[in-house]
Scaffold this motif. Structure first.
Motif, PDB file in Angstrom:
ATOM      1  N   MET A   1     -53.454 -74.708  65.415  1.00  0.00           N
ATOM      2  CA  MET A   1     -53.042 -75.536  64.202  1.00  0.00           C
ATOM      3  C   MET A   1     -52.543 -74.389  63.301  1.00  0.00           C
ATOM      4  O   MET A   1     -53.164 -73.189  63.506  1.00  0.00           O
ATOM      5  N   SER A   2     -51.470 -74.692  62.317  1.00  0.00           N
ATOM      6  CA  SER A   2     -51.181 -73.825  61.308  1.00  0.00           C
ATOM      7  C   SER A   2     -50.506 -74.739  60.263  1.00  0.00           C
ATOM      8  O   SER A   2     -50.276 -76.066  60.583  1.00  0.00           O
ATOM      9  N   LEU A   3     -50.579 -74.087  59.138  1.00  0.00           N
ATOM     10  CA  LEU A   3     -49.973 -74.828  58.145  1.00  0.00           C
ATOM     11  C   LEU A   3     -48.656 -74.843  57.864  1.00  0.00           C
ATOM     12  O   LEU A   3     -48.093 -73.684  57.635  1.00  0.00           O
ATOM     13  N   MET A   4     -47.937 -75.747  58.268  1.00  0.00           N
ATOM     14  CA  MET A   4     -46.625 -75.721  58.227  1.00  0.00           C
ATOM     15  C   MET A   4     -46.089 -76.990  57.657  1.00  0.00           C
ATOM     16  O   MET A   4     -45.939 -78.083  58.161  1.00  0.00           O
ATOM     17  N   ILE A   5     -45.773 -77.041  56.309  1.00  0.00           N
ATOM     18  CA  ILE A   5     -45.546 -77.941  55.438  1.00  0.00           C
ATOM     19  C   ILE A   5     -43.978 -78.246  55.351  1.00  0.00           C
ATOM     20  O   ILE A   5     -43.374 -77.574  54.977  1.00  0.00           O
ATOM     21  N   PRO A   6     -43.673 -79.551  55.560  1.00  0.00           N
ATOM     22  CA  PRO A   6     -41.945 -79.821  55.689  1.00  0.00           C
ATOM     23  C   PRO A   6     -41.342 -79.664  54.382  1.00  0.00           C
ATOM     24  O   PRO A   6     -41.942 -79.777  53.455  1.00  0.00           O
ATOM     25  N   THR A   7     -40.276 -78.902  54.454  1.00  0.00           N
ATOM     26  CA  THR A   7     -39.541 -78.688  53.323  1.00  0.00           C
ATOM     27  C   THR A   7     -38.088 -79.246  53.421  1.00  0.00           C
ATOM     28  O   THR A   7     -37.244 -79.311  52.726  1.00  0.00           O
ATOM     29  N   GLU A   8     -37.901 -79.997  54.618  1.00  0.00           N
ATOM     30  CA  GLU A   8     -36.583 -80.509  54.844  1.00  0.00           C
ATOM     31  C   GLU A   8     -36.437 -81.903  55.405  1.00  0.00           C
ATOM     32  O   GLU A   8     -37.731 -82.188  56.209  1.00  0.00           O
ATOM     33  N   LEU A   9     -35.622 -82.726  54.823  1.00  0.00           N
ATOM     34  CA  LEU A   9     -35.879 -84.115  55.444  1.00  0.00           C
ATOM     35  C   LEU A   9     -34.411 -84.343  56.304  1.00  0.00           C
ATOM     36  O   LEU A   9     -33.299 -83.939  55.991  1.00  0.00           O
ATOM     37  N   SER A  10     -34.835 -85.112  57.525  1.00  0.00           N
ATOM     38  CA  SER A  10     -33.558 -85.272  58.326  1.00  0.00           C
ATOM     39  C   SER A  10     -32.853 -86.856  57.878  1.00  0.00           C
ATOM     40  O   SER A  10     -33.628 -87.969  58.288  1.00  0.00           O
ATOM     41  N   VAL A  11     -31.784 -86.843  57.213  1.00  0.00           N
ATOM     42  CA  VAL A  11     -31.146 -87.794  56.465  1.00  0.00           C
ATOM     43  C   VAL A  11     -29.760 -87.987  56.955  1.00  0.00           C
ATOM     44  O   VAL A  11     -29.175 -86.650  56.747  1.00  0.00           O
ATOM     45  N   ILE A  12     -29.372 -88.878  57.516  1.00  0.00           N
ATOM     46  CA  ILE A  12     -27.920 -89.026  57.766  1.00  0.00           C
ATOM     47  C   ILE A  12     -26.851 -89.199  56.845  1.00  0.00           C
ATOM     48  O   ILE A  12     -25.993 -88.460  56.594  1.00  0.00           O
ATOM     49  N   GLU A  13     -27.299 -90.058  55.560  1.00  0.00           N
ATOM     50  CA  GLU A  13     -26.481 -90.108  54.538  1.00  0.00           C
ATOM     51  C   GLU A  13     -27.410 -90.151  53.146  1.00  0.00           C
ATOM     52  O   GLU A  13     -27.842 -91.217  52.620  1.00  0.00           O
ATOM     53  N   PRO A  14     -27.534 -88.958  53.065  1.00  0.00           N
ATOM     54  CA  PRO A  14     -28.202 -88.798  51.474  1.00  0.00           C
ATOM     55  C   PRO A  14     -27.615 -89.204  50.369  1.00  0.00           C
ATOM     56  O   PRO A  14     -26.386 -89.119  50.345  1.00  0.00           O
ATOM     57  N   ALA A  15     -28.414 -89.631  49.206  1.00  0.00           N
ATOM     58  CA  ALA A  15     -27.902 -90.037  47.986  1.00  0.00           C
ATOM     59  C   ALA A  15     -27.823 -88.813  47.116  1.00  0.00           C
ATOM     60  O   ALA A  15     -26.945 -88.496  46.215  1.00  0.00           O
TER      61      ALA A  15
ATOM     62  N   LYS B   1     -41.980 -75.483  42.767  1.00  0.00           N
ATOM     63  CA  LYS B   1     -42.632 -74.370  42.127  1.00  0.00           C
ATOM     64  C   LYS B   1     -41.748 -73.144  42.131  1.00  0.00           C
ATOM     65  O   LYS B   1     -41.412 -72.551  43.157  1.00  0.00           O
ATOM     66  N   GLU B   2     -41.798 -72.512  40.878  1.00  0.00           N
ATOM     67  CA  GLU B   2     -41.182 -71.443  40.811  1.00  0.00           C
ATOM     68  C   GLU B   2     -39.588 -71.391  41.255  1.00  0.00           C
ATOM     69  O   GLU B   2     -39.172 -70.307  41.956  1.00  0.00           O
ATOM     70  N   GLY B   3     -39.106 -72.601  41.031  1.00  0.00           N
ATOM     71  CA  GLY B   3     -37.610 -72.801  41.498  1.00  0.00           C
ATOM     72  C   GLY B   3     -37.290 -72.896  42.938  1.00  0.00           C
ATOM     73  O   GLY B   3     -36.264 -73.193  43.302  1.00  0.00           O
ATOM     74  N   VAL B   4     -38.367 -73.241  43.689  1.00  0.00           N
ATOM     75  CA  VAL B   4     -38.190 -73.265  45.183  1.00  0.00           C
ATOM     76  C   VAL B   4     -39.153 -74.653  45.472  1.00  0.00           C
ATOM     77  O   VAL B   4     -40.209 -74.974  45.136  1.00  0.00           O
ATOM     78  N   LEU B   5     -38.638 -75.617  46.404  1.00  0.00           N
ATOM     79  CA  LEU B   5     -39.140 -76.661  46.972  1.00  0.00           C
ATOM     80  C   LEU B   5     -40.212 -76.086  48.018  1.00  0.00           C
ATOM     81  O   LEU B   5     -39.827 -75.828  49.046  1.00  0.00           O
ATOM     82  N   ARG B   6     -41.393 -76.422  47.355  1.00  0.00           N
ATOM     83  CA  ARG B   6     -42.665 -75.680  48.655  1.00  0.00           C
ATOM     84  C   ARG B   6     -42.637 -77.028  49.525  1.00  0.00           C
ATOM     85  O   ARG B   6     -43.368 -76.654  50.706  1.00  0.00           O
ATOM     86  N   ALA B   7     -42.625 -78.238  49.361  1.00  0.00           N
ATOM     87  CA  ALA B   7     -42.973 -79.084  50.118  1.00  0.00           C
ATOM     88  C   ALA B   7     -41.817 -80.255  49.878  1.00  0.00           C
ATOM     89  O   ALA B   7     -41.426 -80.498  48.798  1.00  0.00           O
ATOM     90  N   GLN B   8     -41.523 -81.079  50.824  1.00  0.00           N
ATOM     91  CA  GLN B   8     -40.575 -82.257  50.648  1.00  0.00           C
ATOM     92  C   GLN B   8     -40.643 -82.966  51.932  1.00  0.00           C
ATOM     93  O   GLN B   8     -40.526 -82.759  52.895  1.00  0.00           O
ATOM     94  N   LEU B   9     -41.173 -84.311  51.789  1.00  0.00           N
ATOM     95  CA  LEU B   9     -41.556 -85.216  52.691  1.00  0.00           C
ATOM     96  C   LEU B   9     -41.871 -86.665  52.591  1.00  0.00           C
ATOM     97  O   LEU B   9     -41.975 -87.060  51.171  1.00  0.00           O
ATOM     98  N   ASP B  10     -41.699 -87.586  53.353  1.00  0.00           N
ATOM     99  CA  ASP B  10     -41.701 -89.016  52.957  1.00  0.00           C
ATOM    100  C   ASP B  10     -43.246 -89.294  53.141  1.00  0.00           C
ATOM    101  O   ASP B  10     -44.185 -88.272  53.537  1.00  0.00           O
ATOM    102  N   ARG B  11     -43.364 -90.390  52.349  1.00  0.00           N
ATOM    103  CA  ARG B  11     -44.918 -90.841  52.206  1.00  0.00           C
ATOM    104  C   ARG B  11     -45.682 -91.087  53.247  1.00  0.00           C
ATOM    105  O   ARG B  11     -46.864 -90.771  53.305  1.00  0.00           O
ATOM    106  N   GLU B  12     -45.019 -91.567  54.126  1.00  0.00           N
ATOM    107  CA  GLU B  12     -45.691 -91.756  55.711  1.00  0.00           C
ATOM    108  C   GLU B  12     -46.250 -90.719  56.227  1.00  0.00           C
ATOM    109  O   GLU B  12     -47.569 -90.644  56.791  1.00  0.00           O
TER     110      GLU B  12
END
Length: 326
Positions: free
Chosen positions: A1-15, A217-228
């Motif tokens: 196990m390791s702490l790997m928080i997603p910071t990217e979303l896989s999206v075909i057509e982002p708004a 935080k401090e100008g960087v997205l530390r986490a970015q993920l969907d609610r599920e």
């Protein structure tokens, strides 16, 4: 196990999509390589402490502020080369009240605003004025903070834009009107399919709306993920342990937050529940409860995560199925 928080979303057509956004105000760094992705039709909650860069981000998306580096796209348009068109397709509620039209009566201001919005829906505007109890015959500059906020909501919504960028939308509203405004936003998204980006201190208020979370935080997205993904992977484990128990090495490195002391502790851990429970039991802990986190609890935990814990994975989070924080 390791702490790997997603910071990217896989999206075909982002708004909304940004890459490497950087912005400084003198010596202060507002954004430091920000990469943000908002899926079409999402309700994306952007949280972060004071000075994290949330307001700067929204203003760059509207080409009201120019980034020093990086790029930003909104609804398939480059914000720099198509700034006017981007603004025409967005509903924007700024953090601060603009008193530039304070001499106008509210109805005059709404009529003036409508002239610059080809899709202005007069009937919908009237409905919003009624629901928000807007005093449309009062000068805008004479309104209280909360009353002005309601007018700004009408201005942001009435042309039914495909993208809403709302900076602290409930700021100044009393509890009754806050609930009405949030109900209006929920109805608006359901009726129009609009994408909604909310920057807010009060994450608990949008608990029922948000389906994506960005932690800045401090100008960087530390986490970015969907609610599920958040619900499945970030949980609070209430444990009964022996005095002086130091945990399990394989789990310790995935702990986001620790509370409690003595024989009962509560750990917020990132990982697959079955694996975490198995390792905790094998390490001598009795697992009393496993609970998912609310959106606010998750935001607080992720913001409080220490830098040396935050070994961020630069891997996409699973696609969604479709804090300044207190």
């Amino acid at each position: 196990m390791s702490l790997m928080i997603p910071t990217e979303l896989s999206v075909i057509e982002p708004a909304v999509e940004t890459a490497g956004l950087a912005k400084r105000y003198g010596r202060r760094v507002a954004l430091d390589g920000m990469d943000m992705t908002v899926p079409q039709g999402a309700v994306y909650v952007l949280v972060g402490p004071n000075g994290a860069g949330k307001t700067t981000t929204l203003r760059i998306l509207l080409d009201l502020v120019r980034a020093d580096a990086g790029r930003a796209g909104v609804l398939g348009l480059d914000t720099v080369s198509a700034g006017a068109e981007v603004r025409a397709h967005c509903g924007y509620l700024p953090e601060r009240q603009d008193a530039g039209y304070g001499w106008m009566k509210v109805q005059q201001l709404l009529d003036h605003h409508a002239r610059f919005r080809s899709n202005w829906d007069a009937a919908y505007a009237t409905q919003l004025v009624e629901r928000l109890e807007v005093r449309d015959h009062t000068k805008f500059g004479k309104l209280s903070k909360g009353e002005a906020r309601r007018v700004q909501l009408v201005m942001a919504l009435a042309h039914r834009p495909p993208l809403l960028l709302l900076d602290e939308p409930t700021d100044g509203l009393d509890p009754v009107m806050r609930d009405e405004a949030l109900a209006i936003l929920s109805d608006h998204v359901a009726d129009t399919g609009a994408t909604l980006v909310i920057s807010t201190h009060l994450v608990y208020e949008v608990e029922g709306l948000g389906d994506h979370l960005g932690v800045l935080k401090e100008g960087v997205l530390r986490a970015q993920l969907d609610r599920e993904t958040l619900r499945q992977r970030l949980r609070r484990y209430t444990l009964e342990v022996a005095e002086g128990w130091e945990g399990v090495p394989e789990v310790n490195e995935s702990i986001i937050r620790r509370t409690g002391s003595g024989r009962e502790v509560a750990w917020t851990v990132w990982g697959e529940e079955g694996e975490v429970v198995e390792r905790l039991k094998a390490g001598g802990a009795t697992v009393r409860h496993v609970d998912p986190l609310t959106l606010e609890e998750a935001a607080v935990a992720l913001l409080a995560m220490r830098e040396n814990q935050n070994r961020i994975a630069r891997e996409p989070a699973p696609a969604a199925t479709q804090a300044e924080v207190r």
